[in-house]
Design a protein around this motif. Structure first.
Motif, PDB file in Angstrom:
ATOM      1  N   ASP A  71       3.456 -10.240 -15.995  1.00 14.96           N
ATOM      2  CA  ASP A  71       2.001 -10.105 -15.967  1.00 14.96           C
ATOM      3  C   ASP A  71       1.583  -8.643 -16.039  1.00 14.96           C
ATOM      4  OD1 ASP A  71       1.744 -12.840 -15.808  1.00 14.96           O
ATOM      5  OD2 ASP A  71       1.310 -12.877 -13.653  1.00 14.96           O
ATOM      6  N   LEU A  72       2.298  -7.778 -15.322  1.00 16.80           N
ATOM      7  CA  LEU A  72       1.979  -6.345 -15.353  1.00 16.80           C
ATOM      8  C   LEU A  72       2.232  -5.757 -16.743  1.00 16.80           C
ATOM      9  CD1 LEU A  72       3.382  -5.121 -11.927  1.00 16.80           C
ATOM     10  CD2 LEU A  72       0.995  -5.263 -12.610  1.00 16.80           C
ATOM     11  N   ARG A  73       3.278  -6.217 -17.407  1.00 18.56           N
ATOM     12  CA  ARG A  73       3.553  -5.714 -18.757  1.00 18.56           C
ATOM     13  C   ARG A  73       2.476  -6.190 -19.737  1.00 18.56           C
ATOM     14  NH1 ARG A  73       8.243  -2.990 -18.526  1.00 18.56           N
ATOM     15  NH2 ARG A  73       9.962  -3.791 -17.324  1.00 18.56           N
ATOM     16  N   GLN A  74       1.989  -7.408 -19.582  1.00 22.02           N
ATOM     17  CA  GLN A  74       0.955  -7.926 -20.484  1.00 22.02           C
ATOM     18  C   GLN A  74      -0.376  -7.218 -20.286  1.00 22.02           C
ATOM     19  OE1 GLN A  74       0.798 -12.155 -19.946  1.00 22.02           O
ATOM     20  NE2 GLN A  74       2.663 -12.523 -21.118  1.00 22.02           N
ATOM     21  N   THR A  75      -0.679  -6.797 -19.064  1.00 15.52           N
ATOM     22  CA  THR A  75      -1.933  -6.094 -18.814  1.00 15.52           C
ATOM     23  C   THR A  75      -1.855  -4.626 -19.207  1.00 15.52           C
ATOM     24  OG1 THR A  75      -1.322  -5.569 -16.534  1.00 15.52           O
ATOM     25  CG2 THR A  75      -2.582  -7.605 -16.899  1.00 15.52           C
ATOM     26  N   GLY A  76      -0.652  -4.146 -19.510  1.00 16.02           N
ATOM     27  CA  GLY A  76      -0.490  -2.756 -19.923  1.00 16.02           C
ATOM     28  C   GLY A  76      -0.191  -1.805 -18.785  1.00 16.02           C
ATOM     29  N   LEU A  77      -0.087  -2.301 -17.552  1.00 12.19           N
ATOM     30  CA  LEU A  77       0.238  -1.420 -16.439  1.00 12.19           C
ATOM     31  C   LEU A  77       1.693  -0.968 -16.485  1.00 12.19           C
ATOM     32  CD1 LEU A  77      -1.669  -3.049 -13.446  1.00 12.19           C
ATOM     33  CD2 LEU A  77      -2.189  -0.911 -14.629  1.00 12.19           C
ATOM     34  N   LEU A  78       2.564  -1.814 -16.994  1.00 13.90           N
ATOM     35  CA  LEU A  78       3.966  -1.448 -17.162  1.00 13.90           C
ATOM     36  C   LEU A  78       4.280  -1.398 -18.651  1.00 13.90           C
ATOM     37  CD1 LEU A  78       5.982  -3.544 -14.541  1.00 13.90           C
ATOM     38  CD2 LEU A  78       5.594  -1.099 -14.542  1.00 13.90           C
ATOM     39  N   PRO A  79       4.989  -0.369 -19.088  1.00 16.47           N
ATOM     40  CA  PRO A  79       5.363  -0.303 -20.502  1.00 16.47           C
ATOM     41  C   PRO A  79       6.460  -1.321 -20.816  1.00 16.47           C
ATOM     42  CG  PRO A  79       6.376   1.493 -19.303  1.00 16.47           C
ATOM     43  CD  PRO A  79       5.474   0.774 -18.334  1.00 16.47           C
ATOM     44  N   PRO A  80       6.703  -1.576 -22.100  1.00 18.43           N
ATOM     45  CA  PRO A  80       7.799  -2.477 -22.456  1.00 18.43           C
ATOM     46  C   PRO A  80       9.136  -1.925 -21.945  1.00 18.43           C
ATOM     47  CG  PRO A  80       6.413  -2.017 -24.354  1.00 18.43           C
ATOM     48  CD  PRO A  80       5.959  -1.118 -23.260  1.00 18.43           C
ATOM     49  N   PRO A  81      10.105  -2.783 -21.703  1.00 14.84           N
ATOM     50  CA  PRO A  81      11.401  -2.321 -21.203  1.00 14.84           C
ATOM     51  C   PRO A  81      11.998  -1.248 -22.111  1.00 14.84           C
ATOM     52  CG  PRO A  81      11.304  -4.712 -21.182  1.00 14.84           C
ATOM     53  CD  PRO A  81      10.075  -4.236 -21.886  1.00 14.84           C
ATOM     54  N   GLY A  82      12.483  -0.182 -21.483  1.00  9.24           N
ATOM     55  CA  GLY A  82      13.125   0.895 -22.225  1.00  9.24           C
ATOM     56  C   GLY A  82      12.169   1.899 -22.831  1.00  9.24           C
ATOM     57  N   ARG A  83      10.871   1.738 -22.616  1.00 13.77           N
ATOM     58  CA  ARG A  83       9.885   2.644 -23.219  1.00 13.77           C
ATOM     59  C   ARG A  83       9.043   3.373 -22.172  1.00 13.77           C
ATOM     60  NH1 ARG A  83       9.128   1.916 -28.843  1.00 13.77           N
ATOM     61  NH2 ARG A  83      10.261   0.101 -29.565  1.00 13.77           N
ATOM     62  N   GLY A  84       9.461   3.358 -20.933  1.00 13.89           N
ATOM     63  CA  GLY A  84       8.700   4.004 -19.871  1.00 13.89           C
ATOM     64  C   GLY A  84       8.877   5.507 -19.896  1.00 13.89           C
ATOM     65  N   SER A  85       7.901   6.205 -19.323  1.00 18.21           N
ATOM     66  CA  SER A  85       7.973   7.661 -19.248  1.00 18.21           C
ATOM     67  C   SER A  85       7.504   8.106 -17.868  1.00 18.21           C
ATOM     68  CB  SER A  85       7.087   8.295 -20.320  1.00 18.21           C
ATOM     69  OG  SER A  85       5.725   8.018 -20.042  1.00 18.21           O
ATOM     70  N   ALA A  86       7.672   9.394 -17.603  1.00 18.10           N
ATOM     71  CA  ALA A  86       7.225   9.944 -16.323  1.00 18.10           C
ATOM     72  C   ALA A  86       5.710   9.787 -16.181  1.00 18.10           C
ATOM     73  CB  ALA A  86       7.630  11.404 -16.211  1.00 18.10           C
ATOM     74  N   TYR A  91      10.617   4.043 -12.186  1.00 23.23           N
ATOM     75  CA  TYR A  91      11.395   5.284 -12.077  1.00 23.23           C
ATOM     76  C   TYR A  91      12.890   4.974 -12.120  1.00 23.23           C
ATOM     77  CZ  TYR A  91      12.906   9.874 -10.496  1.00 23.23           C
ATOM     78  OH  TYR A  91      13.518  11.106 -10.418  1.00 23.23           O
ATOM     79  N   ARG A  92      13.299   3.950 -11.375  1.00 21.09           N
ATOM     80  CA  ARG A  92      14.722   3.564 -11.366  1.00 21.09           C
ATOM     81  C   ARG A  92      15.172   3.111 -12.743  1.00 21.09           C
ATOM     82  NH1 ARG A  92      16.709  -0.278  -6.920  1.00 21.09           N
ATOM     83  NH2 ARG A  92      18.647   0.619  -7.644  1.00 21.09           N
ATOM     84  N   GLU A  93      14.301   2.386 -13.458  1.00 16.15           N
ATOM     85  CA  GLU A  93      14.644   1.915 -14.804  1.00 16.15           C
ATOM     86  C   GLU A  93      14.799   3.095 -15.762  1.00 16.15           C
ATOM     87  OE1 GLU A  93      12.132  -0.185 -18.300  1.00 16.15           O
ATOM     88  OE2 GLU A  93      12.151  -1.273 -16.397  1.00 16.15           O
ATOM     89  N   ILE A  94      13.899   4.062 -15.679  1.00 16.56           N
ATOM     90  CA  ILE A  94      13.924   5.203 -16.596  1.00 16.56           C
ATOM     91  C   ILE A  94      15.110   6.110 -16.312  1.00 16.56           C
ATOM     92  CG2 ILE A  94      12.711   7.327 -17.247  1.00 16.56           C
ATOM     93  CD1 ILE A  94      10.081   5.798 -16.655  1.00 16.56           C
ATOM     94  N   HIS A  95      15.300   6.474 -15.033  1.00 20.11           N
ATOM     95  CA  HIS A  95      16.301   7.474 -14.665  1.00 20.11           C
ATOM     96  C   HIS A  95      17.631   6.877 -14.214  1.00 20.11           C
ATOM     97  CE1 HIS A  95      13.405  10.711 -15.035  1.00 20.11           C
ATOM     98  NE2 HIS A  95      12.529   9.929 -14.416  1.00 20.11           N
ATOM     99  N   ARG A  96      17.702   5.564 -14.149  1.00 19.51           N
ATOM    100  CA  ARG A  96      18.919   4.878 -13.692  1.00 19.51           C
ATOM    101  C   ARG A  96      19.415   5.483 -12.368  1.00 19.51           C
ATOM    102  NH1 ARG A  96      19.143   1.455 -17.452  1.00 19.51           N
ATOM    103  NH2 ARG A  96      19.386   1.888 -19.655  1.00 19.51           N
ATOM    104  N   SER A  97      18.490   5.585 -11.427  1.00 22.98           N
ATOM    105  CA  SER A  97      18.801   6.204 -10.142  1.00 22.98           C
ATOM    106  C   SER A  97      18.848   5.154  -9.045  1.00 22.98           C
ATOM    107  CB  SER A  97      17.745   7.258  -9.806  1.00 22.98           C
ATOM    108  OG  SER A  97      16.490   6.656  -9.629  1.00 22.98           O
ATOM    109  N   ASP A  98      19.310   5.596  -7.876  1.00 27.24           N
ATOM    110  CA  ASP A  98      19.361   4.682  -6.742  1.00 27.24           C
ATOM    111  C   ASP A  98      17.970   4.602  -6.095  1.00 27.24           C
ATOM    112  OD1 ASP A  98      19.717   6.583  -3.976  1.00 27.24           O
ATOM    113  OD2 ASP A  98      20.169   7.511  -5.919  1.00 27.24           O
TER     114      ASP A  98
END
Length: 89
Positions: free
Chosen positions: A27-42, A61-68
């Motif tokens: 739902d968040l991705r459809q509303t535009g609050l979250l970018p598509p997977p793999g396309r997020g930025s800071a 942030y975890r998805e973009i930077h692959r952090s803990d």
């Protein structure tokens, strides 16, 4: 036999929570609050922080930077502490 029922109930609850979380993310991705997977930025993370969506910002942030989790939470907390633009005169 009771242990089997408890295990089945636990698995069913876990699957239901996973489905709800996935639906919320979709739902968040459809509303535009979250970018598509793999396309997020800071900038997307900062926008979520500004909107008060701290948990979603940490996830992105975890998805973009692959952090803990701790690293992502600390980074998002620092973003939230940054002063915004001051009043203009």
């Amino acid at each position: 036999m009771i242990i089997l029922y408890l295990v089945v109930a636990f698995v069913a609850a876990a699957l239901a929570l996973n489905a709800l979380n996935r639906r919320k993310t979709d739902d968040l991705r459809q509303t535009g609050l979250l970018p598509p997977p793999g396309r997020g930025s800071a900038a997307d993370v900062e926008r979520l922080v500004a909107l008060g969506r701290k948990i979603d910002a940490i996830k992105l942030y975890r998805e973009i930077h692959r952090s803990d989790l701790k690293t992502a939470k600390d980074a998002v907390d620092r973003m939230g502490e940054k002063p915004g633009p001051g009043p203009t005169r």
